[in-house]
Design a protein around this motif. Structure first.
Motif, PDB file in Angstrom:
ATOM      1  N   LEU A 153      97.256 -37.721  31.847  1.00 37.65           N
ATOM      2  CA  LEU A 153      96.625 -36.397  31.935  1.00 37.65           C
ATOM      3  C   LEU A 153      95.216 -36.385  31.346  1.00 37.65           C
ATOM      4  CD1 LEU A 153      99.658 -34.105  30.970  1.00 37.65           C
ATOM      5  CD2 LEU A 153      98.766 -34.620  33.257  1.00 37.65           C
ATOM      6  N   ASN A 154      94.730 -37.555  30.953  1.00 38.11           N
ATOM      7  CA  ASN A 154      93.345 -37.689  30.469  1.00 38.11           C
ATOM      8  C   ASN A 154      93.031 -36.751  29.304  1.00 38.11           C
ATOM      9  OD1 ASN A 154      93.008 -39.576  32.496  1.00 38.11           O
ATOM     10  ND2 ASN A 154      91.995 -38.159  33.903  1.00 38.11           N
ATOM     11  N   GLY A 155      93.958 -36.680  28.355  1.00 38.37           N
ATOM     12  CA  GLY A 155      93.710 -35.879  27.158  1.00 38.37           C
ATOM     13  C   GLY A 155      94.115 -34.420  27.274  1.00 38.37           C
ATOM     14  N   LEU A 156      94.503 -33.986  28.465  1.00 34.13           N
ATOM     15  CA  LEU A 156      94.940 -32.601  28.648  1.00 34.13           C
ATOM     16  C   LEU A 156      96.448 -32.490  28.398  1.00 34.13           C
ATOM     17  CD1 LEU A 156      92.927 -31.757  31.898  1.00 34.13           C
ATOM     18  CD2 LEU A 156      92.353 -31.154  29.543  1.00 34.13           C
ATOM     19  N   LYS A 157      96.956 -31.243  28.336  1.00 34.11           N
ATOM     20  CA  LYS A 157      98.370 -31.007  28.092  1.00 34.11           C
ATOM     21  C   LYS A 157      98.994 -30.238  29.244  1.00 34.11           C
ATOM     22  CE  LYS A 157      98.711 -30.881  23.034  1.00 34.11           C
ATOM     23  NZ  LYS A 157      99.143 -30.042  21.882  1.00 34.11           N
ATOM     24  N   LEU A 158     100.291 -30.466  29.446  1.00 31.93           N
ATOM     25  CA  LEU A 158     101.027 -29.625  30.387  1.00 31.93           C
ATOM     26  C   LEU A 158     100.998 -28.191  29.877  1.00 31.93           C
ATOM     27  CD1 LEU A 158     104.224 -31.759  31.120  1.00 31.93           C
ATOM     28  CD2 LEU A 158     102.197 -31.520  32.572  1.00 31.93           C
ATOM     29  N   ARG A 159     100.795 -27.249  30.792  1.00 33.58           N
ATOM     30  CA  ARG A 159     100.772 -25.845  30.356  1.00 33.58           C
ATOM     31  C   ARG A 159     102.187 -25.344  30.053  1.00 33.58           C
ATOM     32  NH1 ARG A 159      97.413 -21.164  33.503  1.00 33.58           N
ATOM     33  NH2 ARG A 159      98.000 -19.396  32.187  1.00 33.58           N
ATOM     34  N   LEU A 160     103.180 -25.933  30.709  1.00 28.74           N
ATOM     35  CA  LEU A 160     104.566 -25.601  30.397  1.00 28.74           C
ATOM     36  C   LEU A 160     104.979 -26.438  29.190  1.00 28.74           C
ATOM     37  CD1 LEU A 160     106.211 -25.417  33.948  1.00 28.74           C
ATOM     38  CD2 LEU A 160     105.249 -23.577  32.570  1.00 28.74           C
ATOM     39  N   GLU A 161     105.385 -25.762  28.109  1.00 28.23           N
ATOM     40  CA  GLU A 161     105.641 -26.425  26.838  1.00 28.23           C
ATOM     41  C   GLU A 161     106.985 -27.150  26.817  1.00 28.23           C
ATOM     42  OE1 GLU A 161     103.755 -26.634  24.128  1.00 28.23           O
ATOM     43  OE2 GLU A 161     102.078 -25.411  24.831  1.00 28.23           O
ATOM     44  N   GLY A 162     107.053 -28.198  25.998  1.00 26.73           N
ATOM     45  CA  GLY A 162     108.308 -28.897  25.772  1.00 26.73           C
ATOM     46  C   GLY A 162     108.293 -30.317  26.304  1.00 26.73           C
ATOM     47  N   GLU A 163     108.890 -31.226  25.546  1.00 24.17           N
ATOM     48  CA  GLU A 163     108.950 -32.631  25.972  1.00 24.17           C
ATOM     49  C   GLU A 163     109.695 -32.794  27.287  1.00 24.17           C
ATOM     50  OE1 GLU A 163     107.611 -35.576  24.794  1.00 24.17           O
ATOM     51  OE2 GLU A 163     106.389 -34.144  23.685  1.00 24.17           O
ATOM     52  N   HIS A 164     110.723 -31.950  27.509  1.00 24.49           N
ATOM     53  CA  HIS A 164     111.510 -32.061  28.736  1.00 24.49           C
ATOM     54  C   HIS A 164     110.674 -31.786  29.982  1.00 24.49           C
ATOM     55  CE1 HIS A 164     111.486 -27.868  27.560  1.00 24.49           C
ATOM     56  NE2 HIS A 164     111.874 -27.510  28.763  1.00 24.49           N
ATOM     57  N   GLN A 165     109.520 -31.116  29.817  1.00 27.13           N
ATOM     58  CA  GLN A 165     108.691 -30.813  30.982  1.00 27.13           C
ATOM     59  C   GLN A 165     108.032 -32.067  31.556  1.00 27.13           C
ATOM     60  OE1 GLN A 165     108.958 -28.260  32.580  1.00 27.13           O
ATOM     61  NE2 GLN A 165     109.362 -26.504  31.268  1.00 27.13           N
ATOM     62  N   TYR A 166     107.932 -33.131  30.751  1.00 28.23           N
ATOM     63  CA  TYR A 166     107.391 -34.386  31.286  1.00 28.23           C
ATOM     64  C   TYR A 166     108.370 -35.015  32.276  1.00 28.23           C
ATOM     65  CZ  TYR A 166     103.532 -33.941  28.086  1.00 28.23           C
ATOM     66  OH  TYR A 166     102.399 -33.477  27.450  1.00 28.23           O
ATOM     67  N   LEU A 167     109.662 -34.724  32.084  1.00 28.36           N
ATOM     68  CA  LEU A 167     110.687 -35.155  33.042  1.00 28.36           C
ATOM     69  C   LEU A 167     110.511 -34.403  34.360  1.00 28.36           C
ATOM     70  CD1 LEU A 167     113.152 -37.112  32.566  1.00 28.36           C
ATOM     71  CD2 LEU A 167     114.541 -35.066  32.318  1.00 28.36           C
ATOM     72  N   ASN A 168     110.353 -33.069  34.254  1.00 27.73           N
ATOM     73  CA  ASN A 168     110.170 -32.248  35.450  1.00 27.73           C
ATOM     74  C   ASN A 168     108.854 -32.558  36.154  1.00 27.73           C
ATOM     75  OD1 ASN A 168     112.570 -30.891  34.756  1.00 27.73           O
ATOM     76  ND2 ASN A 168     111.476 -29.439  33.462  1.00 27.73           N
ATOM     77  N   ALA A 169     107.822 -32.820  35.368  1.00 23.68           N
ATOM     78  CA  ALA A 169     106.518 -33.154  35.949  1.00 23.68           C
ATOM     79  C   ALA A 169     106.590 -34.472  36.723  1.00 23.68           C
ATOM     80  CB  ALA A 169     105.461 -33.233  34.853  1.00 23.68           C
ATOM     81  N   GLY A 170     107.329 -35.444  36.180  1.00 18.54           N
ATOM     82  CA  GLY A 170     107.487 -36.721  36.869  1.00 18.54           C
ATOM     83  C   GLY A 170     108.169 -36.544  38.220  1.00 18.54           C
ATOM     84  N   LEU A 171     109.183 -35.684  38.258  1.00 19.10           N
ATOM     85  CA  LEU A 171     109.871 -35.404  39.520  1.00 19.10           C
ATOM     86  C   LEU A 171     108.933 -34.692  40.491  1.00 19.10           C
ATOM     87  CD1 LEU A 171     112.421 -35.375  41.255  1.00 19.10           C
ATOM     88  CD2 LEU A 171     113.173 -33.326  40.015  1.00 19.10           C
ATOM     89  N   ALA A 172     108.138 -33.759  39.987  1.00 18.44           N
ATOM     90  CA  ALA A 172     107.196 -33.026  40.837  1.00 18.44           C
ATOM     91  C   ALA A 172     106.146 -33.969  41.442  1.00 18.44           C
ATOM     92  CB  ALA A 172     106.516 -31.915  40.028  1.00 18.44           C
ATOM     93  N   ILE A 173     105.686 -34.923  40.650  1.00 16.52           N
ATOM     94  CA  ILE A 173     104.706 -35.894  41.149  1.00 16.52           C
ATOM     95  C   ILE A 173     105.304 -36.705  42.298  1.00 16.52           C
ATOM     96  CG2 ILE A 173     103.474 -38.024  40.552  1.00 16.52           C
ATOM     97  CD1 ILE A 173     103.125 -36.785  37.706  1.00 16.52           C
TER      98      ILE A 173
END
Length: 542
Positions: free
Chosen positions: A253-273
């Protein structure tokens, strides 16, 4: 449009929008189990509805992403929509449930459908179905109608991509009339809606895998073996290439953060990608797929992931109706978690937010007047704020089909592990009734409401507190006072908890507590039910 009669009296004003919501409310029925014994609650009748609405060809031509799962499917769909919108495509997103307004379920290019368009498409569908309804093909039930309406909206608005979140289960869900999606996704699986989907992870996974289609690629996230085995078996039967999407590496993410909070959102983001890349590849848009998502992401993907917003998930809102002197001293942390796993994630997010708050100590709260407003943490210096202590309060309700013995312990334990302890837990009934849609459909706020479920939740909480202290569990609520002796509450107050007969009374108590304790900063975690989250948002946002 008030109407007068000969006596000069008038009927209450009913807007065209409220008229539509009343018609929609008439379609709400008690949920029944959809299985082989009842032909999926007559699942085939959905295809009759498609014929009546002339949507068969439109759906077959729609480029659809279909997502099921127990938790995270809404976030996954939201990430996916934001990614593809930022790639320049016209998007349609269908999700559930809504928190405040039913139009939240239908998003065009990232925004709720406007009232004018909603009404036009609503009556177009409703009138045709009503005209053609028979004993064999009755009016569709509530969610089925909403799914049909989504197909009509996305078809008429000519979206490039339609992202569909399954409502419940998968196999017999109304969204599963889709025969040829571009790609399917299964978010994290867990125990929820067991009264409808089954009592084991294998049974639940089998229902979710019902969205798999012959030869259509599918992605999932790492799952428990019991669930993964079923997904793989179902995929094999249908010649589905099922892949496991890896969680997003935050470094991409080049230093940026997911706007949806929580570590579990990286799981959901991976699926979305994975879903987005596959959709782009299968629809011929290779200009975005020359990169390997495991090593780098297109700029549009990064923007989509870091700007995606979803109400009621790790959302922080200050009370907008408190006086200026106390502004910022009553803050609501809203998360619609309602499964054991999501409860734990919710508790961790809340605890980390509390920690960040204590470090920064001062908030700058922008007006929360639209769905995409989020809280910004900005350090300021106010003489009185620096000396204020913080108090954590739990505001909770869950549906009676869920087991509080499975929900409350992980919440309490995860918070305690991060040094967060609730001063008091407040239990309330939801404001919204289950047989009405819209802000005009509210339950009474008096003491006639049946509070037996809330008292049961309170007993579980008090027992947990007492057992944690090493006390006698059976006597956990012995010190509680019945609310009939408490004119302000009309519920039951214990040392560690309270039951209120209505949500507005609980909010009133919180506001009065803030006024009476000017040296305390109140942080209220609202969880257990998305319905409750929506009800709170109605009361605290302008």
């Amino acid at each position: 449009m008030a109407e007068g009669d000969n006596n000069g009296s008038s009927k209450p004003t009913v807007t065209p929008y409220e008229e539509a919501l009343d018609a929609l409310s008439s379609l709400i029925t008690k949920r029944s189990r959809a299985d082989k014994s009842n032909n999926g609650d007559r699942f085939d009748v959905l295809f009759d509805y498609l014929k009546i609405l002339e949507l068969e060809e439109a759906i077959s031509e729609m480029k659809i992403i279909h997502v099921a799962g127990t938790k995270g499917k809404g976030s996954t769909c939201t990430f996916t929509e934001s990614i593809l919108r930022n790639c320049g495509f016209r998007t349609g997103l269908f999700t559930s449930p809504h928190l405040i307004d039913v139009r939240e379920r239908f998003r065009l290019d990232g925004k709720d459908i406007c009232e004018e368009k909603f009404l036009a498409y609503f009556w177009w569908c409703y009138d045709r179905l009503k005209e053609k309804s028979t004993e064999d093909v009755p009016m569709p039930t509530y969610f089925r109608f909403l799914a049909l309406l989504a197909f009509k909206i996305f078809s008429a608005e000519q979206v490039d991509v339609a992202i569909l979140e399954v409502g419940l289960g998968g196999k017999f869900d109304a969204t599963n009339v889709v025969q040829k999606p571009i790609v399917c996704g299964i978010a994290s699986l867990g125990y929820d809606h067991m009264e409808i989907l089954g009592n084991t992870l294998a049974q639940i996974a089998g229902e979710k895998a019902g969205i798999f289609k012959d030869g259509i690629p599918a992605f999932t996230v790492p799952q428990p073996d019991e669930a993964m085995n079923v997904l793989e078996e179902k995929a094999s039967e249908l010649n589905v290439h099922l892949q496991v999407a890896e969680p997003l590496d935050a470094k991409l993410l080049n230093g940026l953060k997911l706007r949806l909070e929580g570590e579990h959102q990286y799981l959901n983001a991976g699926l979305a990608i994975a879903l987005s890349f596959t959709w782009l590849q299968r629809t011929g848009h290779h200009e975005f797929t020359h990169m390997e998502p495991a090593s780098s992401l297109p700029e549009q993907f990064i923007k989509g992931l870091t700007t995606a917003s979803l109400q009621g998930r790790a959302q922080i809102v200050t009370d907008q109706y408190i006086n200026a002197e106390s502004y910022g001293d009553l803050v609501f942390y809203l998360d619609g978690a309602h499964s054991p796993e999501s409860m734990e994630m919710c508790a961790i997010c809340f605890s980390l937010a509390i920690k960040e708050d204590s470090q920064k100590r001062t908030f700058n709260y922008p007006p929360q007047n639209n769905a995409e407003s989020t809280i910004e943490l900005v350090q300021e210096h106010h003489d009185d704020r620096d000396v204020k202590s913080s108090m954590q309060i739990l505001l909770f309700n869950c549906m009676s089909v869920r087991d509080p013995q499975l929900l409350l312990p992980p919440l309490m334990k995860a918070c305690a592990n991060h040094g967060v302890y609730f001063k008091k837990a407040l239990f309330v009934p939801n404001t919204s009734v289950y047989y009405k849609v819209g802000s005009h459909a509210l339950t009474p706020t008096d003491s006639q409401v049946n509070l037996s479920w809330q008292f049961a939740l309170q007993r579980v909480w008090e027992n947990l507190i007492q057992s944690d202290k090493g006390g006698e569990v059976k006597l956990a609520v012995a010190g509680c006072e019945e609310g009939k002796e408490d004119a302000k509450m009309s519920g039951r107050t214990c040392e560690n908890s309270a039951v209120f007969p209505s949500l507005p009374l609980a909010i009133k108590w919180l506001r009065e507590s803030v006024q009476q304790n000017r040296s305390v900063h109140y942080q209220v975690l609202v969880t257990g039910s998305l319905h409750l989250v929506g009800d709170v948002l109605r009361l605290v946002k302008k």
